[in-house]
Design a protein around this motif. Structure first.
Motif, PDB file in Angstrom:
ATOM      1  N   VAL A 109      23.388  15.106  16.193  1.00  0.00           N
ATOM      2  CA  VAL A 109      21.947  15.803  16.046  1.00  0.00           C
ATOM      3  C   VAL A 109      21.829  15.759  14.540  1.00  0.00           C
ATOM      4  CG1 VAL A 109      20.316  17.552  16.637  1.00  0.00           C
ATOM      5  CG2 VAL A 109      22.082  16.882  18.200  1.00  0.00           C
TER       6      VAL A 109
ATOM      7  N   THR B   8      36.967  23.286  14.342  1.00  0.00           N
ATOM      8  CA  THR B   8      37.736  24.667  13.920  1.00  0.00           C
ATOM      9  C   THR B   8      38.542  24.959  15.119  1.00  0.00           C
ATOM     10  OG1 THR B   8      35.995  25.153  12.592  1.00  0.00           O
ATOM     11  CG2 THR B   8      37.348  27.131  13.114  1.00  0.00           C
ATOM     12  N   SER B   9      38.010  24.544  16.379  1.00  0.00           N
ATOM     13  CA  SER B   9      38.829  24.973  17.704  1.00  0.00           C
ATOM     14  C   SER B   9      40.157  24.553  17.493  1.00  0.00           C
ATOM     15  CB  SER B   9      37.763  24.537  18.956  1.00  0.00           C
ATOM     16  OG  SER B   9      36.812  25.032  18.679  1.00  0.00           O
TER      17      SER B   9
ATOM     18  N   GLU C 261      28.204  15.829  20.774  1.00  0.00           N
ATOM     19  CA  GLU C 261      29.267  15.814  19.798  1.00  0.00           C
ATOM     20  C   GLU C 261      29.551  14.872  18.734  1.00  0.00           C
ATOM     21  OE1 GLU C 261      31.874  18.345  19.042  1.00  0.00           O
ATOM     22  OE2 GLU C 261      32.114  16.761  17.338  1.00  0.00           O
ATOM     23  N   SER C 262      29.453  15.048  17.611  1.00  0.00           N
ATOM     24  CA  SER C 262      29.583  13.935  16.622  1.00  0.00           C
ATOM     25  C   SER C 262      30.698  13.435  16.458  1.00  0.00           C
ATOM     26  CB  SER C 262      28.947  14.678  15.262  1.00  0.00           C
ATOM     27  OG  SER C 262      29.856  15.874  14.761  1.00  0.00           O
TER      28      SER C 262
ATOM     29  N   VAL D  92      45.448  32.578  18.645  1.00  0.00           N
ATOM     30  CA  VAL D  92      45.680  33.909  19.373  1.00  0.00           C
ATOM     31  C   VAL D  92      44.495  34.355  20.239  1.00  0.00           C
ATOM     32  CG1 VAL D  92      45.955  36.480  18.312  1.00  0.00           C
ATOM     33  CG2 VAL D  92      47.119  34.552  17.148  1.00  0.00           C
TER      34      VAL D  92
ATOM     35  N   VAL E 209      33.334  26.923  21.851  1.00  0.00           N
ATOM     36  CA  VAL E 209      32.197  27.743  22.068  1.00  0.00           C
ATOM     37  C   VAL E 209      31.009  26.803  22.886  1.00  0.00           C
ATOM     38  CG1 VAL E 209      30.233  28.937  21.016  1.00  0.00           C
ATOM     39  CG2 VAL E 209      32.555  29.300  20.661  1.00  0.00           C
TER      40      VAL E 209
ATOM     41  N   ASN F 126      43.238  26.594  14.466  1.00  0.00           N
ATOM     42  CA  ASN F 126      43.139  27.999  14.040  1.00  0.00           C
ATOM     43  C   ASN F 126      44.636  28.608  14.584  1.00  0.00           C
ATOM     44  OD1 ASN F 126      43.083  28.412  17.105  1.00  0.00           O
ATOM     45  ND2 ASN F 126      40.979  27.759  16.968  1.00  0.00           N
TER      46      ASN F 126
ATOM     47  N   GLY G   7      27.642  20.074  20.088  1.00  0.00           N
ATOM     48  CA  GLY G   7      28.966  20.520  19.498  1.00  0.00           C
ATOM     49  C   GLY G   7      29.848  21.094  20.854  1.00  0.00           C
TER      50      GLY G   7
ATOM     51  N   ILE H  30      30.332  31.752  13.665  1.00  0.00           N
ATOM     52  CA  ILE H  30      31.322  31.966  14.796  1.00  0.00           C
ATOM     53  C   ILE H  30      32.608  31.627  14.135  1.00  0.00           C
ATOM     54  CG2 ILE H  30      31.718  31.794  17.274  1.00  0.00           C
ATOM     55  CD1 ILE H  30      29.020  32.716  16.836  1.00  0.00           C
ATOM     56  N   GLU H  31      33.096  32.673  13.637  1.00  0.00           N
ATOM     57  CA  GLU H  31      34.534  32.658  12.936  1.00  0.00           C
ATOM     58  C   GLU H  31      35.288  33.344  13.816  1.00  0.00           C
ATOM     59  OE1 GLU H  31      35.049  34.937   9.445  1.00  0.00           O
ATOM     60  OE2 GLU H  31      33.265  36.016   9.755  1.00  0.00           O
TER      61      GLU H  31
ATOM     62  N   TYR I  24      48.019  27.112   6.793  1.00  0.00           N
ATOM     63  CA  TYR I  24      49.165  27.550   7.556  1.00  0.00           C
ATOM     64  C   TYR I  24      50.356  27.022   6.887  1.00  0.00           C
ATOM     65  CZ  TYR I  24      46.028  29.269  11.238  1.00  0.00           C
ATOM     66  OH  TYR I  24      44.986  30.221  11.635  1.00  0.00           O
TER      67      TYR I  24
ATOM     68  N   GLY J  30      36.348  33.581  17.390  1.00  0.00           N
ATOM     69  CA  GLY J  30      35.555  32.813  18.146  1.00  0.00           C
ATOM     70  C   GLY J  30      35.923  32.260  19.329  1.00  0.00           C
TER      71      GLY J  30
ATOM     72  N   THR K   4      38.991  33.680  21.160  1.00  0.00           N
ATOM     73  CA  THR K   4      38.950  34.561  22.196  1.00  0.00           C
ATOM     74  C   THR K   4      37.511  34.837  23.074  1.00  0.00           C
ATOM     75  OG1 THR K   4      40.599  35.375  20.752  1.00  0.00           O
ATOM     76  CG2 THR K   4      40.006  36.950  22.380  1.00  0.00           C
TER      77      THR K   4
HETATM   78  C1  LIG Z   1      41.997  29.491   9.965  1.00  0.00           C
HETATM   79  C2  LIG Z   1      41.307  30.185  11.365  1.00  0.00           C
HETATM   80  C3  LIG Z   1      41.961  30.663  12.151  1.00  0.00           C
HETATM   81  C4  LIG Z   1      41.479  31.293  13.314  1.00  0.00           C
HETATM   82  N1  LIG Z   1      42.079  32.003  14.422  1.00  0.00           N
HETATM   83  C5  LIG Z   1      41.514  32.209  15.473  1.00  0.00           C
HETATM   84  C6  LIG Z   1      42.516  32.800  16.416  1.00  0.00           C
HETATM   85  O1  LIG Z   1      43.689  32.781  16.424  1.00  0.00           O
HETATM   86  N2  LIG Z   1      41.549  33.457  17.483  1.00  0.00           N
HETATM   87  C7  LIG Z   1      40.398  33.482  17.551  1.00  0.00           C
HETATM   88  O2  LIG Z   1      40.026  33.939  18.623  1.00  0.00           O
HETATM   89  N3  LIG Z   1      39.623  32.720  16.605  1.00  0.00           N
HETATM   90  C8  LIG Z   1      40.371  32.061  15.621  1.00  0.00           C
HETATM   91  N4  LIG Z   1      39.489  31.651  14.802  1.00  0.00           N
HETATM   92  C9  LIG Z   1      37.996  31.134  14.962  1.00  0.00           C
HETATM   93  C10 LIG Z   1      37.943  30.100  16.129  1.00  0.00           C
HETATM   94  O3  LIG Z   1      38.692  29.138  16.030  1.00  0.00           O
HETATM   95  C11 LIG Z   1      36.496  29.620  16.139  1.00  0.00           C
HETATM   96  O4  LIG Z   1      35.652  30.960  16.051  1.00  0.00           O
HETATM   97  C12 LIG Z   1      36.016  28.585  17.131  1.00  0.00           C
HETATM   98  O5  LIG Z   1      37.013  27.738  17.415  1.00  0.00           O
HETATM   99  C13 LIG Z   1      34.610  28.000  16.868  1.00  0.00           C
HETATM  100  O6  LIG Z   1      34.123  27.405  17.740  1.00  0.00           O
HETATM  101  P1  LIG Z   1      33.004  26.546  17.766  1.00  0.00           P
HETATM  102  O7  LIG Z   1      32.899  25.629  18.887  1.00  0.00           O
HETATM  103  O8  LIG Z   1      31.700  27.333  17.324  1.00  0.00           O
HETATM  104  O9  LIG Z   1      32.987  25.683  16.485  1.00  0.00           O
HETATM  105  P2  LIG Z   1      33.946  23.971  16.282  1.00  0.00           P
HETATM  106  O10 LIG Z   1      35.243  24.060  16.941  1.00  0.00           O
HETATM  107  O11 LIG Z   1      33.893  24.033  14.758  1.00  0.00           O
HETATM  108  O12 LIG Z   1      32.887  23.080  17.131  1.00  0.00           O
HETATM  109  C14 LIG Z   1      31.845  22.626  16.540  1.00  0.00           C
HETATM  110  C15 LIG Z   1      31.496  21.310  17.004  1.00  0.00           C
HETATM  111  O13 LIG Z   1      30.135  20.867  16.821  1.00  0.00           O
HETATM  112  C16 LIG Z   1      30.494  19.341  16.280  1.00  0.00           C
HETATM  113  N5  LIG Z   1      29.053  19.321  15.474  1.00  0.00           N
HETATM  114  C17 LIG Z   1      28.745  19.775  14.241  1.00  0.00           C
HETATM  115  N6  LIG Z   1      27.600  19.311  13.918  1.00  0.00           N
HETATM  116  C18 LIG Z   1      27.223  18.692  14.791  1.00  0.00           C
HETATM  117  C19 LIG Z   1      25.987  18.025  14.999  1.00  0.00           C
HETATM  118  N7  LIG Z   1      24.981  17.864  13.743  1.00  0.00           N
HETATM  119  N8  LIG Z   1      25.861  16.939  15.868  1.00  0.00           N
HETATM  120  C20 LIG Z   1      26.716  17.067  16.934  1.00  0.00           C
HETATM  121  N9  LIG Z   1      27.862  17.783  16.852  1.00  0.00           N
HETATM  122  C21 LIG Z   1      28.001  18.488  15.769  1.00  0.00           C
HETATM  123  C22 LIG Z   1      31.516  19.532  15.501  1.00  0.00           C
HETATM  124  O14 LIG Z   1      32.220  18.184  15.365  1.00  0.00           O
HETATM  125  C23 LIG Z   1      32.504  20.382  16.183  1.00  0.00           C
HETATM  126  O15 LIG Z   1      33.316  19.659  17.164  1.00  0.00           O
HETATM  127  C24 LIG Z   1      39.980  31.139  13.850  1.00  0.00           C
HETATM  128  C25 LIG Z   1      39.243  30.356  12.769  1.00  0.00           C
HETATM  129  C26 LIG Z   1      39.823  29.804  11.608  1.00  0.00           C
HETATM  130  C27 LIG Z   1      39.128  29.019  10.629  1.00  0.00           C
END
Ligand SMILES: Cc1cc2nc3c(=O)[nH]c(=O)nc-3n(C[C@H](O)[C@H](O)[C@H](O)COP(=O)(O)OP(=O)(O)OC[C@H]3O[C@@H](n4cnc5c(N)ncnc54)[C@H](O)[C@@H]3O)c2cc1C
Length: 426
Positions: A206, A76-77, A67-68, A83, A47, A80, A43, A405-406, A279, A409, A411
């Motif tokens: 994956v 989700t990145s 990355e898929s 902030v 994160v 959001n 991913g 990781i909501e 939003y 996440g 920040t």
């Molecule tokens: C509405 C909303 C508002 C938010 N606002 C904030 C904020 O203001 N401040 C803050 O700190 N946080 C905020 N968050 C939380 C933050 O956006 C997330 O915690 C963070 O972006 C998570 O990042 P990530 O890398 O874990 O996930 P993602 O960004 O979802 O990345 C996961 C990646 O994995 C890839 N993937 C999935 N499955 C596979 C697989 N099997 N093989 C290969 N790749 C795969 C996906 O394509 C994706 O690119 C918010 C979340 C939401 C939903």
């Protein structure tokens, strides 16, 4: 440390070869190309990118990010509020509290040093009725316990001097909250990861894994070849990678991916829940009505429909909380969620927003975008913490799962990455 020639060649081959997924049964792995790797991050969200960068820069690991999607940060990145949270809402010593406070400090420092667009504009959390004042006091207590700097409670009239459009009885000022251009942030982290040898393999999924004699075996496919999958038959990988370390940063798909790891202790996989947040943007305004982020008292599943300003001065309201019923492992694994923002939600948004911004004009909200929260608790349940699982919990050597990781996440991303590298150094 042993250097692996790794999968770059194989993954490139994978990307250029379009094979259709076929059914297969256990024991048929022999015919599949295999490659060793050092560290694999699943991913390329904020994160995953932060973890890959830290592994490459601090640990000298040879990292491959799988990355898929066709590029980084499309999950989700990029959906959001952007902030930089202070760390107020979360129970003392929870991972959310610790990572948010530390992650915020790291993020501001990083953004300053790397000229990432960001602004520490501060935030006001507001109580608009007497019944909300004890909840605001609780937030103040929590924030102080978590080490959030500069928190100050103020009367409504004082808050109104700072923000003339704001109506509230009391407000909690958090001067260390801010906003960031999350895309520039990710791009910068990614550039550093690449400079330190990390390979990003896009459009590569994956699809599962198994525990082999030589450690964890990851099953990998070209994403394109999964498009025609009937969603029932077992998928055959195009490649099996055998890394020494795997960090599952698959966001919304992380839990479904856990279930596709043969040999994992299934009892340790939490139940997934998903909640959409929509939003709306404020249209027809020349100057933003607010200079600070404005947040109501948190609601079940979220921190309330708040005012977010982006670095271009656009005003956004959101996200609301819409629990998604019936999302199965297939829909979360393939991110088949509905990201549309129905225009008719605007009425409900207006009534929420007018509690603190009474002069919001009719017809001024335009549908923006939506994001999905990967949650580990359902409607009405107590909020859960981030979950980080290693072999001692799920039983697969070399695998680290990052689950739920909501928010906060984004920040927390650099602090999560530091935590992973620190754990590996022990
Ligand atoms: C509405 C909303 C508002 C938010 N606002 C904030 C904020 O203001 N401040 C803050 O700190 N946080 C905020 N968050 C939380 C933050 O956006 C997330 O915690 C963070 O972006 C998570 O990042 P990530 O890398 O874990 O996930 P993602 O960004 O979802 O990345 C996961 C990646 O994995 C890839 N993937 C999935 N499955 C596979 C697989 N099997 N093989 C290969 N790749 C795969 C996906 O394509 C994706 O690119 C918010 C979340 C939401 C939903």
């Amino acid at each position: 440390m042993m250097k692996y020639s790794v999968s770059a060649k194989i993954l490139r081959t994978l990307a250029s070869s379009c094979r259709n997924p076929r059914s297969f049964s256990t024991g048929q792995y022999d015919s599949i190309p295999k490659e060793k790797a050092d560290a694999v991050v699943i991913g390329a969200g904020v994160v995953g990118i932060a973890v890959a960068r830290a592994l490459a820069m601090r640990h000298g690991r040879d990292v491959v990010v799988i990355e898929s999607a066709p590029t980084f940060g499309t999950g989700t990145s990029s959906r959001n509020s952007e902030v930089i949270h202070a760390g107020i809402y979360y129970p003392r010593n929870s991972l959310k509290a610790l990572f948010c406070v530390r992650g915020r400090q790291l993020m501001y420092k990083y953004c300053k040093e790397h000229e990432i667009p960001h602004r520490q504009i501060g935030k006001l959390i507001v109580a608009t009725s007497p019944s909300e004042i004890p909840k605001l006091n609780l937030l103040m207590t929590r924030g102080v316990e978590n080490g959030v700097e500069g928190l100050r409670m103020m009367e409504g009239h004082e808050a109104a001097r700072m923000e003339p459009e704001l109506q509230c009885m009391k407000a909690l000022l958090s001067p260390v909250s801010g906003i960031v251009d999350s895309h520039s942030f990710m791009l910068s982290l990614l550039g550093e990861a690449e400079t330190h040898g990390t390979i990003f393999s896009y459009s590569t999924t994956v699809i599962g894994g198994h525990r082999g004699d030589d450690g964890i075996n990851l099953h990998i496919s070209e994403s394109k070849s999964l498009q025609n999958w009937d969603k029932k038959s077992r998928l055959k990988p195009d490649l099996i990678l055998t890394p020494r370390l795997v960090v599952n940063c698959a966001g919304l798909g992380a839990l479904a991916l856990c279930k596709r790891m043969q040999g994992i202790n299934e009892g340790t996989i939490p139940r997934p829940y998903f909640a959409r947040g929509c939003y709306f943007t404020l249209s027809n305004v020349k100057t933003p009505p607010f200079q600070h982020l404005i947040y109501p008292i948190p609601e079940d599943g979220g921190i309330g429909i708040h005012v977010t300003l982006d670095l271009n001065g656009q005003v956004k309201f959101g996200p609301n909380v819409e629990w998604i019923n019936g999302a199965d492992d297939v829909s979360s694994f393939f991110n088949l969620f509905d990201y549309s923002v129905p225009r008719d939600r605007a009425n409900r948004f207006c009534s929420e927003i007018r509690r603190y911004y009474p002069s919001l004009k009719d017809g001024s909200l335009e549908p923006g975008y939506a994001g999905i929260r990967p949650k580990l608790c359902g409607p009405g349940q107590s909020p859960t913490d981030f979950v980080i699982q290693g072999e001692e919990i799920h039983g697969i050597p070399g695998l680290i799962n990052l689950l739920g990781i909501e928010s906060p996440g984004l920040t927390s991303s650099m602090a999560i990455a530091d935590h992973i590298t620190a754990t590996l150094s022990k």
